[in-house]
Design an enzyme around this catalytic site. Structure first.
Site, PDB file in Angstrom:
ATOM      1  N   ASP A  22      79.141  31.065 107.731  1.00  0.00           N
ATOM      2  CA  ASP A  22      77.794  31.423 108.168  1.00  0.00           C
ATOM      3  C   ASP A  22      77.644  32.939 108.332  1.00  0.00           C
ATOM      4  O   ASP A  22      78.613  33.632 108.651  1.00  0.00           O
ATOM      5  CB  ASP A  22      77.495  30.717 109.505  1.00  0.00           C
ATOM      6  CG  ASP A  22      76.001  30.678 109.809  1.00  0.00           C
ATOM      7  OD1 ASP A  22      75.197  30.930 108.895  1.00  0.00           O
ATOM      8  OD2 ASP A  22      75.642  30.400 110.971  1.00  0.00           O
ATOM      9  N   HIS A  39      74.838  36.132  99.998  1.00  0.00           N
ATOM     10  CA  HIS A  39      75.533  34.970  99.424  1.00  0.00           C
ATOM     11  C   HIS A  39      76.501  35.406  98.325  1.00  0.00           C
ATOM     12  O   HIS A  39      77.618  34.904  98.237  1.00  0.00           O
ATOM     13  CB  HIS A  39      74.528  33.965  98.858  1.00  0.00           C
ATOM     14  CG  HIS A  39      73.600  33.391  99.888  1.00  0.00           C
ATOM     15  ND1 HIS A  39      74.046  32.962 101.120  1.00  0.00           N
ATOM     16  CD2 HIS A  39      72.255  33.189  99.885  1.00  0.00           C
ATOM     17  CE1 HIS A  39      73.017  32.500 101.818  1.00  0.00           C
ATOM     18  NE2 HIS A  39      71.915  32.646 101.104  1.00  0.00           N
ATOM     19  N   LEU A 133      96.745  22.745  96.795  1.00  0.00           N
ATOM     20  CA  LEU A 133      95.715  22.887  97.835  1.00  0.00           C
ATOM     21  C   LEU A 133      94.505  22.053  97.424  1.00  0.00           C
ATOM     22  O   LEU A 133      94.028  22.162  96.290  1.00  0.00           O
ATOM     23  CB  LEU A 133      95.289  24.356  97.988  1.00  0.00           C
ATOM     24  CG  LEU A 133      94.047  24.601  98.865  1.00  0.00           C
ATOM     25  CD1 LEU A 133      94.343  24.320 100.338  1.00  0.00           C
ATOM     26  CD2 LEU A 133      93.541  26.030  98.703  1.00  0.00           C
TER      27      LEU A 133
HETATM   28  C1  IPE Z   1      75.318  25.823 108.417  1.00  0.00           C
HETATM   29  O1  IPE Z   1      74.715  27.071 108.476  1.00  0.00           O
HETATM   30  C2  IPE Z   1      75.414  25.366 107.007  1.00  0.00           C
HETATM   31  C3  IPE Z   1      76.296  26.150 106.138  1.00  0.00           C
HETATM   32  C4  IPE Z   1      77.022  27.178 106.469  1.00  0.00           C
HETATM   33  C5  IPE Z   1      76.351  25.705 104.796  1.00  0.00           C
HETATM   34  P1  IPE Z   1      73.164  27.228 108.805  1.00  0.00           P
HETATM   35  O2  IPE Z   1      72.904  28.689 108.848  1.00  0.00           O
HETATM   36  O3  IPE Z   1      72.371  26.431 107.860  1.00  0.00           O
HETATM   37  O4  IPE Z   1      73.071  26.575 110.246  1.00  0.00           O
HETATM   38  P2  IPE Z   1      72.026  26.817 111.413  1.00  0.00           P
HETATM   39  O5  IPE Z   1      70.679  26.692 110.815  1.00  0.00           O
HETATM   40  O6  IPE Z   1      72.284  28.170 111.956  1.00  0.00           O
HETATM   41  O7  IPE Z   1      72.354  25.764 112.418  1.00  0.00           O
HETATM   42  C1  IPE Z   2      75.497  30.798 105.328  1.00  0.00           C
HETATM   43  O1  IPE Z   2      74.807  31.973 105.583  1.00  0.00           O
HETATM   44  C2  IPE Z   2      75.311  30.313 103.911  1.00  0.00           C
HETATM   45  C3  IPE Z   2      74.473  29.102 103.810  1.00  0.00           C
HETATM   46  C4  IPE Z   2      73.966  28.417 104.787  1.00  0.00           C
HETATM   47  C5  IPE Z   2      74.175  28.642 102.462  1.00  0.00           C
HETATM   48  P1  IPE Z   2      73.288  31.961 106.032  1.00  0.00           P
HETATM   49  O2  IPE Z   2      72.457  32.026 104.800  1.00  0.00           O
HETATM   50  O3  IPE Z   2      73.020  30.834 106.940  1.00  0.00           O
HETATM   51  O4  IPE Z   2      73.208  33.341 106.810  1.00  0.00           O
HETATM   52  P2  IPE Z   2      72.458  33.622 108.185  1.00  0.00           P
HETATM   53  O5  IPE Z   2      72.948  32.611 109.168  1.00  0.00           O
HETATM   54  O6  IPE Z   2      71.003  33.495 107.909  1.00  0.00           O
HETATM   55  O7  IPE Z   2      72.875  35.005 108.548  1.00  0.00           O
HETATM   56 MG    MG Z   3      73.164  30.599 108.970  1.00  0.00          MG
END
Ligand code: IPE
Ligand code: IPE
Ligand code: MG
Length: 248
Positions: A22, A39, A133
């Site tokens: 995240d 990303h 792995l």
């Molecule tokens: C959780 O992250 C899902 C992934 C990392 C794939 P999100 O950014 O979607 O989660 P919330 O919205 O903060 O709970």
């Molecule tokens: C995690 O990073 C990747 C996915 C959920 C696909 P985010 O896109 O949720 O990044 P933040 O949380 O908005 O910083």
């Molecule tokens: Mg996120």
């Protein structure tokens, strides 16, 4: 000076590490860039963590790449993520094959675009002989989706007379989850400072140690993984017992 890596006890590694990757969006925003830029950089972290996990001897690594809730993000971001997924799998599959990495995917694939499904199924096939792995991508995944599909299978088996309701126990439920072929994770890591599960492996994380770090995913590298492993190894896992019961 002892390096962080040397502090890790190879005899007591978690077999299965699960990671909520995240913070890509915030990482990009800090730089005045589009979320997709984050990303894109997150992929570098994936590469480093997969490589380090294989080197150190972790057997199962589950990466939460896209949740069922993430389908509700702006269409351009979803499309960008799917394209990134297809391109990354295509680019990395040969290296994975060479390094003994077997790819698995868990999630609701009916939601995925056909190009992504095609690329993934080729990669699954190409790496199917590997077992150094197990890299499990949680894609279009959520814990509630997983439990729902498991309950449906169980109900169908009961209706068909293939399963007695009395036989349903924790192991039978585990055997119907998308993770049926993998042990439960002992360690779950979440980057970016959020302290929640966000519908990840709800059933499977029952006794996982949780590790949260402020580091945003695109900055998360092998030394952060090592720190999480050292932290894990300093914990006492009691599974409901008392501390005294654990030390004979
Ligand atoms: C959780 O992250 C899902 C992934 C990392 C794939 P999100 O950014 O979607 O989660 P919330 O919205 O903060 O709970
Ligand atoms: C995690 O990073 C990747 C996915 C959920 C696909 P985010 O896109 O949720 O990044 P933040 O949380 O908005 O910083
Ligand atoms: Mg996120």
């Amino acid at each position: 000076m002892e390096t962080v890596l040397q502090q890790i006890d190879r005899e007591h590694l978690p077999k299965h590490v699960a990671i909520i990757m995240d913070g890509n969006g915030r990482w990009a925003k800090e730089r005045g860039e589009d979320r997709l830029f984050g990303h894109l950089h997150g992929v570098q972290s994936v590469r480093d963590i997969v490589e380090a996990s294989a080197e150190i001897g972790i057997q199962y690594l589950t990466l939460y790449a896209f949740s069922t809730e993430n389908w509700d993000r702006p269409q351009a971001e979803v499309a960008g993520l799917m394209e990134l997924l297809v391109n990354t799998v295509r680019r990395e599959v040969d290296q994975m094959k060479k390094n003994g990495i077997r790819l698995h995917v868990i999630g609701d694939f009916s939601m995925l675009p056909p190009s992504a499904r095609q690329e993934l199924s080729e990669a699954l096939e190409m790496t199917a002989e590997n077992d150094h792995l197990h890299l499990i991508l949680a894609l279009s995944y959520s814990g509630r989706w997983d439990l729902t599909q498991a309950f449906r299978q169980l109900a169908q088996k009961v209706l068909a007379g293939e399963l007695y309701t009395e036989s349903i126990d924790a192991d039978v439920i585990s055997a119907h989850l998308a993770t049926r072929n993998f042990p439960d994770p002992e360690l779950m890591i979440r980057s970016s400072g959020e302290h929640r599960i966000s519908n990840f492996l709800l059933y499977q994380l029952a006794y996982a140690e949780l590790y949260f770090t402020e580091t945003l995913w695109p900055d998360f590298r092998r030394q952060h993984l090592y720190e999480a492993l050292i932290d894990y190894q300093q914990r006492e896992r009691r599974f409901g017992k008392t501390s005294e019961q654990l030390t004979p």
